[in-house]
Design a protein around this motif. Structure first.
Motif, PDB file in Angstrom:
ATOM      1  N   ARG A   1      10.413  65.385  50.372  1.00 36.47           N
ATOM      2  CA  ARG A   1       9.902  64.040  50.672  1.00 36.47           C
ATOM      3  C   ARG A   1      10.587  63.475  51.912  1.00 36.47           C
ATOM      4  O   ARG A   1       9.964  62.825  52.746  1.00 36.47           O
TER       5      ARG A   1
ATOM      6  N   ARG B   1       5.785  63.656  59.412  1.00 38.26           N
ATOM      7  CA  ARG B   1       4.846  62.579  59.736  1.00 38.26           C
ATOM      8  C   ARG B   1       5.315  61.800  60.965  1.00 38.26           C
ATOM      9  O   ARG B   1       4.502  61.413  61.812  1.00 38.26           O
TER      10      ARG B   1
ATOM     11  N   HIS C   1      -4.066  56.836  42.095  1.00 39.67           N
ATOM     12  CA  HIS C   1      -4.562  55.881  43.103  1.00 39.67           C
ATOM     13  C   HIS C   1      -6.022  55.503  42.871  1.00 39.67           C
ATOM     14  O   HIS C   1      -6.646  54.873  43.720  1.00 39.67           O
TER      15      HIS C   1
ATOM     16  N   ASN D   1      -2.049  61.420  57.624  1.00 41.55           N
ATOM     17  CA  ASN D   1      -0.592  61.619  57.610  1.00 41.55           C
ATOM     18  C   ASN D   1      -0.187  63.062  57.289  1.00 41.55           C
ATOM     19  O   ASN D   1       0.936  63.335  56.874  1.00 41.55           O
TER      20      ASN D   1
ATOM     21  N   THR E   1       5.156  57.244  54.133  1.00 50.99           N
ATOM     22  CA  THR E   1       3.693  57.409  54.026  1.00 50.99           C
ATOM     23  C   THR E   1       2.966  57.069  55.323  1.00 50.99           C
ATOM     24  O   THR E   1       2.041  57.775  55.725  1.00 50.99           O
TER      25      THR E   1
ATOM     26  N   LYS F   1      -2.625  68.773  54.723  1.00 47.26           N
ATOM     27  CA  LYS F   1      -3.954  68.171  54.556  1.00 47.26           C
ATOM     28  C   LYS F   1      -4.899  68.677  55.651  1.00 47.26           C
ATOM     29  O   LYS F   1      -4.459  69.307  56.628  1.00 47.26           O
TER      30      LYS F   1
HETATM   31  P1  DAT Z   1       2.509  59.584  49.780  1.00 42.99           P
HETATM   32  O1  DAT Z   1       1.488  60.556  50.289  1.00 42.99           O
HETATM   33  O2  DAT Z   1       3.568  59.278  50.818  1.00 42.99           O
HETATM   34  O3  DAT Z   1       3.083  59.982  48.451  1.00 42.99           O
HETATM   35  P2  DAT Z   1       0.976  57.570  48.331  1.00 42.99           P
HETATM   36  O4  DAT Z   1       1.128  58.429  47.116  1.00 42.99           O
HETATM   37  O5  DAT Z   1       1.363  56.130  48.201  1.00 42.99           O
HETATM   38  O6  DAT Z   1       1.769  58.177  49.575  1.00 42.99           O
HETATM   39  O7  DAT Z   1      -0.540  57.611  48.818  1.00 42.99           O
HETATM   40  C1  DAT Z   1      -1.257  58.818  48.815  1.00 42.99           C
HETATM   41  C2  DAT Z   1      -2.029  58.915  50.108  1.00 42.99           C
HETATM   42  O8  DAT Z   1      -2.991  57.868  50.173  1.00 42.99           O
HETATM   43  C3  DAT Z   1      -1.180  58.737  51.371  1.00 42.99           C
HETATM   44  O9  DAT Z   1      -0.576  59.962  51.769  1.00 42.99           O
HETATM   45  C4  DAT Z   1      -2.167  58.229  52.361  1.00 42.99           C
HETATM   46  C5  DAT Z   1      -3.120  57.406  51.508  1.00 42.99           C
HETATM   47  N1  DAT Z   1      -2.746  55.976  51.531  1.00 42.99           N
HETATM   48  C6  DAT Z   1      -1.694  55.409  50.903  1.00 42.99           C
HETATM   49  N2  DAT Z   1      -1.645  54.093  51.137  1.00 42.99           N
HETATM   50  C7  DAT Z   1      -2.697  53.816  51.944  1.00 42.99           C
HETATM   51  C8  DAT Z   1      -3.192  52.646  52.557  1.00 42.99           C
HETATM   52  N3  DAT Z   1      -2.610  51.458  52.375  1.00 42.99           N
HETATM   53  N4  DAT Z   1      -4.302  52.742  53.335  1.00 42.99           N
HETATM   54  C9  DAT Z   1      -4.920  53.931  53.511  1.00 42.99           C
HETATM   55  N5  DAT Z   1      -4.490  55.095  52.976  1.00 42.99           N
HETATM   56  C10 DAT Z   1      -3.400  55.031  52.193  1.00 42.99           C
END
Ligand code: DAT
Ligand code: MG
Length: 149
Positions: free
Chosen positions: A85, A102, A52, A112, A91, A9
């Motif tokens: 992963r 991370r 999301h 992250n 996360t 990122k």
């Molecule tokens: P990952 O990247 O581990 O697959 P995810 O798919 O649940 O995690 O979320 C995508 C991204 O969104 C994650 O890398 C960071 C951001 N994110 C997730 N949960 C969050 C939260 N509660 N507050 C802020 N950013 C968040």
């Protein structure tokens, strides 16, 4: 043979962790089949994080991921999706295990550093979203017999 999509990122690029991250996947024994530096458009970012869309952090997530260049890559190997992963870690970097990317380099969930596909099906979708077919390269690493029996 499985493939996964991984992206450093904008924070990982700014923090100059691209080499470190490439090194970890390379030295683990996975095969690089796609790699590019790209400043993602809003459309690409919104597509990538479509699951999301309704979450409260969606806006800031898209802002962040479009804020600068990203290193997009595709790695190939047996079990690479789950293994990547694990190497990436949980996360939230504050609770990611030390030894994960991370866990070793991050402190904040909104910074992250790296993305990795969460399942084989997601990986296929994400690879198709970020790469054209002719940007992926099939090749035979000469070290293969030293990695797999
Ligand atoms: P990952 O990247 O581990 O697959 P995810 O798919 O649940 O995690 O979320 C995508 C991204 O969104 C994650 O890398 C960071 C951001 N994110 C997730 N949960 C969050 C939260 N509660 N507050 C802020 N950013 C968040
Ligand atoms: Mg995810």
């Amino acid at each position: 043979m499985e493939r996964t999509f991984v992206a450093v990122k904008p924070d990982g690029v700014q923090r100059q962790l691209v080499g470190e991250i490439l090194w970890r996947f390379e030295s683990k024994g996975f095969k690089l089949v796609g790699l590019k530096l790209i400043h993602p458009s809003r459309e690409l970012a919104e597509n990538h994080y479509d699951v999301h869309r309704e979450r409260p952090f969606f806006g800031s997530l898209v802002e962040f991921i479009t804020s600068g260049p990203v290193v997009a890559m595709v790695w190939e190997g047996y079990g690479v999706v789950a293994s990547a992963r694990k190497m990436i870690g949980a996360t939230n970097p504050l609770t990611s295990e030390p030894g994960t990317i991370r866990g070793d380099f991050g402190v904040n969930i909104g910074r992250n550093l790296i993305h990795g596909s969460d399942a084989v099906e997601t990986a296929q979708k994400e690879i198709a979203l970020w790469f054209k077919d002719d940007e992926l390269v099939s090749w035979e690493p000469t070290i293969k017999p030293w990695l797999y029996e």
